[in-house]
Design a protein around this motif. Structure first.
Motif, mmCIF file in Angstrom:
data_model
loop_
_atom_site.group_PDB
_atom_site.id
_atom_site.type_symbol
_atom_site.label_atom_id
_atom_site.label_comp_id
_atom_site.label_asym_id
_atom_site.label_seq_id
_atom_site.Cartn_x
_atom_site.Cartn_y
_atom_site.Cartn_z
ATOM 1 N N LEU A 65 0.841 -1.201 0.000
ATOM 2 C CA LEU A 65 0.000 0.000 0.000
ATOM 3 C C LEU A 65 0.874 1.248 0.000
ATOM 4 N N TYR A 66 1.850 1.285 0.897
ATOM 5 C CA TYR A 66 2.727 2.453 1.004
ATOM 6 C C TYR A 66 3.602 2.601 -0.235
ATOM 7 N N GLU A 67 4.059 1.490 -0.791
ATOM 8 C CA GLU A 67 4.857 1.525 -2.016
ATOM 9 C C GLU A 67 4.033 2.094 -3.167
ATOM 10 N N PHE A 68 2.778 1.655 -3.279
ATOM 11 C CA PHE A 68 1.894 2.155 -4.328
ATOM 12 C C PHE A 68 1.680 3.654 -4.192
ATOM 13 N N ILE A 69 1.379 4.093 -2.987
ATOM 14 C CA ILE A 69 1.125 5.518 -2.749
ATOM 15 C C ILE A 69 2.360 6.344 -3.058
ATOM 16 N N GLU A 70 3.513 5.892 -2.618
ATOM 17 C CA GLU A 70 4.745 6.630 -2.888
ATOM 18 C C GLU A 70 5.003 6.747 -4.394
ATOM 19 N N LYS A 71 4.784 5.666 -5.104
ATOM 20 C CA LYS A 71 5.019 5.649 -6.551
ATOM 21 C C LYS A 71 4.049 6.565 -7.296
ATOM 22 N N HIS A 72 2.800 6.656 -6.813
ATOM 23 C CA HIS A 72 1.751 7.376 -7.539
ATOM 24 C C HIS A 72 1.244 8.622 -6.811
ATOM 25 N N GLN A 73 1.998 9.111 -5.851
ATOM 26 C CA GLN A 73 1.495 10.211 -5.026
ATOM 27 C C GLN A 73 1.142 11.451 -5.828
ATOM 28 N N ALA A 74 1.904 11.778 -6.836
ATOM 29 C CA ALA A 74 1.609 12.993 -7.624
ATOM 30 C C ALA A 74 0.232 12.891 -8.268
ATOM 31 N N VAL A 75 -0.086 11.752 -8.859
ATOM 32 C CA VAL A 75 -1.394 11.564 -9.502
ATOM 33 C C VAL A 75 -2.493 11.555 -8.444
ATOM 34 N N LEU A 76 -2.260 10.862 -7.340
ATOM 35 C CA LEU A 76 -3.267 10.798 -6.269
ATOM 36 C C LEU A 76 -3.567 12.179 -5.713
ATOM 37 N N THR A 77 -2.556 13.017 -5.630
ATOM 38 C CA THR A 77 -2.723 14.366 -5.095
ATOM 39 C C THR A 77 -3.467 15.272 -6.071
ATOM 40 N N ASP A 78 -3.280 15.043 -7.368
ATOM 41 C CA ASP A 78 -3.914 15.884 -8.389
ATOM 42 C C ASP A 78 -5.390 15.568 -8.621
ATOM 43 N N LYS A 79 -5.843 14.424 -8.160
ATOM 44 C CA LYS A 79 -7.221 13.998 -8.414
ATOM 45 C C LYS A 79 -8.017 13.975 -7.111
ATOM 46 N N VAL A 80 -9.320 13.900 -7.242
ATOM 47 C CA VAL A 80 -10.144 13.630 -6.066
ATOM 48 C C VAL A 80 -9.762 12.228 -5.612
ATOM 49 N N SER A 81 -9.400 12.102 -4.352
ATOM 50 C CA SER A 81 -8.955 10.797 -3.864
ATOM 51 C C SER A 81 -9.509 10.513 -2.478
ATOM 52 N N GLY A 82 -9.544 9.233 -2.168
ATOM 53 C CA GLY A 82 -10.038 8.809 -0.874
ATOM 54 C C GLY A 82 -9.351 7.546 -0.423
ATOM 55 N N PHE A 83 -9.438 7.299 0.869
ATOM 56 C CA PHE A 83 -8.855 6.100 1.459
ATOM 57 C C PHE A 83 -9.802 5.565 2.518
ATOM 58 N N PHE A 84 -9.997 4.243 2.521
ATOM 59 C CA PHE A 84 -10.724 3.617 3.615
ATOM 60 C C PHE A 84 -9.922 2.441 4.149
ATOM 61 N N SER A 85 -9.994 2.279 5.456
ATOM 62 C CA SER A 85 -9.284 1.215 6.158
ATOM 63 C C SER A 85 -10.308 0.267 6.761
ATOM 64 N N VAL A 86 -10.015 -1.031 6.690
ATOM 65 C CA VAL A 86 -10.934 -2.060 7.188
ATOM 66 C C VAL A 86 -10.220 -2.853 8.274
ATOM 67 N N SER A 87 -10.825 -2.915 9.453
ATOM 68 C CA SER A 87 -10.209 -3.651 10.562
ATOM 69 C C SER A 87 -11.268 -4.119 11.549
ATOM 70 N N LEU A 88 -10.898 -5.092 12.348
ATOM 71 C CA LEU A 88 -11.799 -5.567 13.399
ATOM 72 C C LEU A 88 -11.869 -4.572 14.553
ATOM 73 N N VAL A 89 -10.829 -3.779 14.748
ATOM 74 C CA VAL A 89 -10.844 -2.751 15.784
ATOM 75 C C VAL A 89 -11.988 -1.765 15.536
ATOM 76 N N ALA A 90 -12.295 -1.523 14.258
ATOM 77 C CA ALA A 90 -13.346 -0.557 13.908
ATOM 78 C C ALA A 90 -14.740 -1.056 14.264
ATOM 79 N N ARG A 91 -14.849 -2.260 14.809
ATOM 80 C CA ARG A 91 -16.150 -2.752 15.282
ATOM 81 C C ARG A 91 -16.598 -1.966 16.518
ATOM 82 N N LYS A 92 -15.651 -1.334 17.181
ATOM 83 C CA LYS A 92 -15.939 -0.592 18.410
ATOM 84 C C LYS A 92 -16.305 0.854 18.070
#
Length: 173
Positions: A65-92
């Motif tokens: 995930l971090y490698e992808f973001i680092e490689k494509h950060q310029a494009v991600l920053t120039d566009k509307v972008s979002g991130f969601f995280s999925v975990s069992l901790v978020a059940r609380k």
């Protein structure tokens, strides 16, 4: 009509399931939507909006995930972008927002990418779907955090209403 790319990094399939649900909703709202595993992503320049979803395994997002973001950060920053995280901790309830979820906060501390849209979703707890090592590690974590430890437990903690709200937010952005 907007072209939206939803990228997912999923171990046991719940993040992919959420990405698929978002794609269905956004397609119904007259967007052109593509979902892709983070290992096989089409050209980012073709899309108006890029959303990335990633699951937690053993307390961390996948390093790819971090490698992808680092490689494509310029494009991600120039566009509307979002991130969601999925975990069992978020059940609380006290850990199911971007501001209160420790994994989202760890993610934000490890990258300089600042997506406009952030969400946290509960995952799926399915002991029978894990290998023996993962099953025992997760049962121990659940015991520590007062979650279910019965080895036949299969419970989905994803709040699908929150997923739909995120879909609306993506559509409006």
């Amino acid at each position: 009509m907007k072209r939206i790319l939803i990228i997912y990094s999923s171990v046991h399939g719940q993040t992919q399931k959420i990405a698929t649900k978002l794609a269905q909703q956004l397609t119904a709202l007259d967007n052109e939507v593509v979902t892709a595993d983070i290992k096989a992503v089409p050209a980012l320049a073709e899309f108006d909006k890029i959303i990335i979803g990633a699951s937690i395994r053993h307390g961390k997002h996948n390093p790819s995930l971090y490698e992808f973001i680092e490689k494509h950060q310029a494009v991600l920053t120039d566009k509307v972008s979002g991130f969601f995280s999925v975990s069992l901790v978020a059940r609380k309830p006290e850990k199911n927002t971007p501001e209160t979820n420790p994994y989202m906060q760890a993610f934000l501390s490890k990258t300089t990418w600042r997506p406009q849209l952030l969400r946290v979703f509960g995952g799926n707890l399915n002991y029978q779907g894990y290998n023996a090592l993962d099953r025992n590690i997760i049962r121990f974590i659940m015991w520590l955090t007062k979650g279910p430890t019965d080895p036949v437990t299969n419970v989905e903690y994803t709040d699908w209403q929150k997923v739909a709200e995120f879909g609306e937010q993506i559509h409006r952005a």
